[in-house]
Scaffold this motif. Sequence first.
Motif, mmCIF file in Angstrom:
data_model
loop_
_atom_site.group_PDB
_atom_site.id
_atom_site.type_symbol
_atom_site.label_atom_id
_atom_site.label_comp_id
_atom_site.label_asym_id
_atom_site.label_seq_id
_atom_site.Cartn_x
_atom_site.Cartn_y
_atom_site.Cartn_z
ATOM 1 N N LEU A 93 0.836 -1.211 0.000
ATOM 2 C CA LEU A 93 0.000 0.000 0.000
ATOM 3 C C LEU A 93 0.868 1.257 0.000
ATOM 4 O O LEU A 93 0.506 2.274 -0.612
ATOM 5 C CB LEU A 93 -0.934 -0.013 1.200
ATOM 6 N N GLY A 94 2.018 1.221 0.670
ATOM 7 C CA GLY A 94 2.933 2.357 0.614
ATOM 8 C C GLY A 94 3.496 2.552 -0.782
ATOM 9 O O GLY A 94 3.643 3.685 -1.259
ATOM 10 N N TYR A 95 3.824 1.460 -1.444
ATOM 11 C CA TYR A 95 4.301 1.530 -2.830
ATOM 12 C C TYR A 95 3.207 2.050 -3.744
ATOM 13 O O TYR A 95 3.456 2.872 -4.649
ATOM 14 C CB TYR A 95 4.768 0.145 -3.262
ATOM 15 N N GLU A 96 1.974 1.600 -3.508
ATOM 16 C CA GLU A 96 0.859 2.119 -4.307
ATOM 17 C C GLU A 96 0.706 3.627 -4.096
ATOM 18 O O GLU A 96 0.454 4.371 -5.063
ATOM 19 C CB GLU A 96 -0.446 1.409 -3.939
ATOM 20 N N ARG A 97 0.872 4.098 -2.873
ATOM 21 C CA ARG A 97 0.789 5.538 -2.617
ATOM 22 C C ARG A 97 1.852 6.280 -3.438
ATOM 23 O O ARG A 97 1.581 7.347 -3.991
ATOM 24 C CB ARG A 97 0.978 5.813 -1.124
ATOM 25 N N PHE A 98 3.043 5.692 -3.527
ATOM 26 C CA PHE A 98 4.098 6.291 -4.350
ATOM 27 C C PHE A 98 3.653 6.390 -5.818
ATOM 28 O O PHE A 98 3.867 7.418 -6.472
ATOM 29 C CB PHE A 98 5.374 5.463 -4.238
ATOM 30 N N LEU A 99 3.028 5.344 -6.333
ATOM 31 C CA LEU A 99 2.571 5.365 -7.724
ATOM 32 C C LEU A 99 1.495 6.423 -7.946
ATOM 33 O O LEU A 99 1.443 7.061 -9.001
ATOM 34 C CB LEU A 99 2.025 3.982 -8.112
ATOM 35 N N ILE A 100 0.651 6.603 -6.925
ATOM 36 C CA ILE A 100 -0.412 7.604 -7.030
ATOM 37 C C ILE A 100 0.167 9.018 -6.987
ATOM 38 O O ILE A 100 -0.208 9.885 -7.780
ATOM 39 C CB ILE A 100 -1.434 7.409 -5.898
ATOM 40 N N GLU A 101 1.106 9.246 -6.059
ATOM 41 C CA GLU A 101 1.655 10.586 -5.867
ATOM 42 C C GLU A 101 2.673 10.979 -6.936
ATOM 43 O O GLU A 101 2.927 12.164 -7.148
ATOM 44 C CB GLU A 101 2.302 10.676 -4.479
ATOM 45 N N HIS A 102 3.257 9.992 -7.599
ATOM 46 C CA HIS A 102 4.276 10.266 -8.614
ATOM 47 C C HIS A 102 3.967 9.483 -9.889
ATOM 48 O O HIS A 102 4.693 8.559 -10.266
ATOM 49 C CB HIS A 102 5.667 9.911 -8.093
ATOM 50 N N PRO A 103 2.894 9.849 -10.573
ATOM 51 C CA PRO A 103 2.478 9.086 -11.763
ATOM 52 C C PRO A 103 3.541 9.072 -12.860
ATOM 53 O O PRO A 103 3.582 8.129 -13.658
ATOM 54 C CB PRO A 103 1.209 9.817 -12.217
ATOM 55 N N GLU A 104 4.415 10.080 -12.879
ATOM 56 C CA GLU A 104 5.472 10.117 -13.894
ATOM 57 C C GLU A 104 6.497 9.003 -13.697
ATOM 58 O O GLU A 104 7.283 8.689 -14.603
ATOM 59 C CB GLU A 104 6.176 11.476 -13.867
ATOM 60 N N GLU A 105 6.503 8.389 -12.489
ATOM 61 C CA GLU A 105 7.470 7.333 -12.182
ATOM 62 C C GLU A 105 6.917 5.932 -12.441
ATOM 63 O O GLU A 105 7.640 4.941 -12.277
ATOM 64 C CB GLU A 105 7.893 7.424 -10.709
ATOM 65 N N ARG A 106 5.677 5.846 -12.873
ATOM 66 C CA ARG A 106 5.022 4.543 -12.898
ATOM 67 C C ARG A 106 5.720 3.519 -13.800
ATOM 68 O O ARG A 106 5.732 2.353 -13.495
ATOM 69 C CB ARG A 106 3.564 4.699 -13.317
ATOM 70 N N LYS A 107 6.296 3.965 -14.901
ATOM 71 C CA LYS A 107 6.962 3.014 -15.790
ATOM 72 C C LYS A 107 8.476 3.099 -15.664
ATOM 73 O O LYS A 107 9.211 2.522 -16.466
ATOM 74 C CB LYS A 107 6.518 3.243 -17.228
ATOM 75 N N GLU A 108 8.933 3.791 -14.623
ATOM 76 C CA GLU A 108 10.370 3.947 -14.410
ATOM 77 C C GLU A 108 10.888 3.092 -13.257
ATOM 78 O O GLU A 108 12.089 3.059 -12.995
ATOM 79 C CB GLU A 108 10.692 5.426 -14.124
ATOM 80 N N VAL A 109 9.989 2.395 -12.578
ATOM 81 C CA VAL A 109 10.371 1.660 -11.380
ATOM 82 C C VAL A 109 9.467 0.440 -11.242
ATOM 83 O O VAL A 109 8.346 0.412 -11.777
ATOM 84 C CB VAL A 109 10.244 2.578 -10.142
ATOM 85 N N PHE A 110 9.935 -0.585 -10.556
ATOM 86 C CA PHE A 110 9.071 -1.716 -10.207
ATOM 87 C C PHE A 110 9.537 -2.302 -8.884
ATOM 88 O O PHE A 110 10.697 -2.145 -8.485
ATOM 89 C CB PHE A 110 9.049 -2.786 -11.309
ATOM 90 N N LEU A 111 8.610 -2.972 -8.201
ATOM 91 C CA LEU A 111 8.892 -3.621 -6.927
ATOM 92 C C LEU A 111 8.957 -5.128 -7.137
ATOM 93 O O LEU A 111 7.990 -5.740 -7.616
ATOM 94 C CB LEU A 111 7.794 -3.289 -5.907
ATOM 95 N N LEU A 112 10.088 -5.726 -6.781
ATOM 96 C CA LEU A 112 10.217 -7.177 -6.745
ATOM 97 C C LEU A 112 10.078 -7.620 -5.297
ATOM 98 O O LEU A 112 10.912 -7.270 -4.458
ATOM 99 C CB LEU A 112 11.581 -7.622 -7.290
ATOM 100 N N GLN A 113 9.036 -8.357 -4.996
ATOM 101 C CA GLN A 113 8.827 -8.870 -3.645
ATOM 102 C C GLN A 113 8.976 -10.377 -3.651
ATOM 103 O O GLN A 113 8.176 -11.097 -4.255
ATOM 104 C CB GLN A 113 7.444 -8.489 -3.107
ATOM 105 N N VAL A 114 10.027 -10.862 -3.000
ATOM 106 C CA VAL A 114 10.264 -12.293 -2.826
ATOM 107 C C VAL A 114 9.713 -12.686 -1.465
ATOM 108 O O VAL A 114 10.156 -12.157 -0.438
ATOM 109 C CB VAL A 114 11.765 -12.620 -2.934
ATOM 110 N N ALA A 115 8.757 -13.606 -1.443
ATOM 111 C CA ALA A 115 8.081 -13.956 -0.183
ATOM 112 C C ALA A 115 7.796 -15.448 -0.142
ATOM 113 O O ALA A 115 6.675 -15.884 -0.408
ATOM 114 C CB ALA A 115 6.790 -13.156 -0.025
ATOM 115 N N PRO A 116 8.804 -16.267 0.201
ATOM 116 C CA PRO A 116 8.559 -17.707 0.292
ATOM 117 C C PRO A 116 7.595 -18.031 1.422
ATOM 118 O O PRO A 116 7.687 -17.453 2.507
ATOM 119 C CB PRO A 116 9.953 -18.290 0.563
ATOM 120 N N PRO A 117 6.649 -18.946 1.194
ATOM 121 C CA PRO A 117 5.664 -19.293 2.226
ATOM 122 C C PRO A 117 6.316 -19.964 3.424
ATOM 123 O O PRO A 117 7.385 -20.565 3.329
ATOM 124 C CB PRO A 117 4.724 -20.269 1.505
ATOM 125 N N SER A 118 5.652 -19.846 4.579
ATOM 126 C CA SER A 118 6.104 -20.524 5.788
ATOM 127 C C SER A 118 4.884 -20.850 6.633
ATOM 128 O O SER A 118 3.830 -20.230 6.502
ATOM 129 C CB SER A 118 7.076 -19.637 6.584
#
Length: 464
Positions: A278-303
Amino acid sequence: MSRLIVISNRVTAPKGSTSGAQGGLAVAMAAALRDRGGLWFGWSGEQTDHFNGHINFQRNQGVTTATVDLEEQDVQEYYDGYANRTLWPLFHYRIDLAEYEREFAGGYQRTNQRFADTVRPLIEPDDLVWIQDYHMFPLGAELRQRGCRNKIGFFLHIPWPPRRLLGTLPNARELVETLFAYDLIGFHTAEWLDSFRDFAIQDMGATVDEHGVARLGDRSVQLIACPIGIDAAEFAEMSKGVPARLAYRRMRESATGRDMIVGVDRLDYSKGLEERFLGYERFLIEHPEERKEVFLLQVAPPSRVSVESYQRIRTSLEQISGRINGEYADVDWVPIRYVNQGYPRDQLAGIYRAAKIGLVTPLRDGMNLVAKEYVAAQDPADPGVLVLSRFAGAAEQMLEALLVNPYSAEEVSDAIWQALRMPRDERVRRWEALMAGVQSQDVTWWASEFLGALERVEVKEGAA
């Protein structure tokens, strides 16, 4: 030098420094055991129809392991139950998720008694005994009842909750009383130590002197704050190896010129992954010019897949990441790459090195070694920026990171923006300070500090 007997819930036989199965504790324990000799005892992770105390001994890369299988009921009540459905959520401030069942508490005590019965014959008179983490709070007391007069230390790898939260645990006083069977208790931070001290004084009538010695009746225990580290030199070197370079190149090529933000966390509600998205989404909302300039890779193995709260967090993250990708993605760009699998440490080193930002935002964490690994993997000439939750234990040491409140989407968004715009000279300055701390207080320092303190404590009269 005394032999070392390490006891922990799970034992991972060393399989080489690049093994994806080796977490921070495994690497630390293997290093200490190679230095001192001894053995590592605990649960094999396997189940048996009938517990008989049979020990499976193995020797791998200079480390002797001794493991036992547990019955299905033990696993359900001790591990899935009391450890991970009662203690884990409570100690991470999630009393809304904590489950208090008598069967869990009974299974927890019974399994610790079985561990004590099994390991006691392996302990020689001059051995140092080092017990790890919340799965085994009462094990020291059980060993004392079986005549063990050795110096016994205990280290807690998760937070210790404030006294009012701990007070919600049935029989909390009795549980804490068992800890006075130890000679030394270690915490990652002064905050966790202070929380233990407050409960001992306010709720149990204990005293704590200026040297950190807590006394309850005729029993005493030394308290220390001793933050765990990583093998910084090894990890930095690993980031330059062939597997890391291949992973680095793979990530750079797949980024197609975009800046990568990386998060690597076990799939757990304490890691703040929902809030991170949700924090990353807020960044995309507040900085629409950055939307195709950045991406988030989230590695989350189950446990802990058998625990319902972990099933819920996985479902929630799939829904949030799917919604964000559906709302903001384009035909040639996806804002979140969400991966439910783990990677070997040498590959992770390359992934960290390729990331412009390391996003480490747990809601509550005893330490968090990902933050230190991210720093150790960086290119000294062009390092990335660490964004770190102020509620991680690592935040006490890593003040040059961008510290954020993970509950605040605005703070996370602002930190991402600041990190992306940070000049190289500031990035280098911050990284150099962070790396100096990671190197000076590494895993060898941690083990040496704790074991040195354990050796210095006076043997208790009548400890058994």
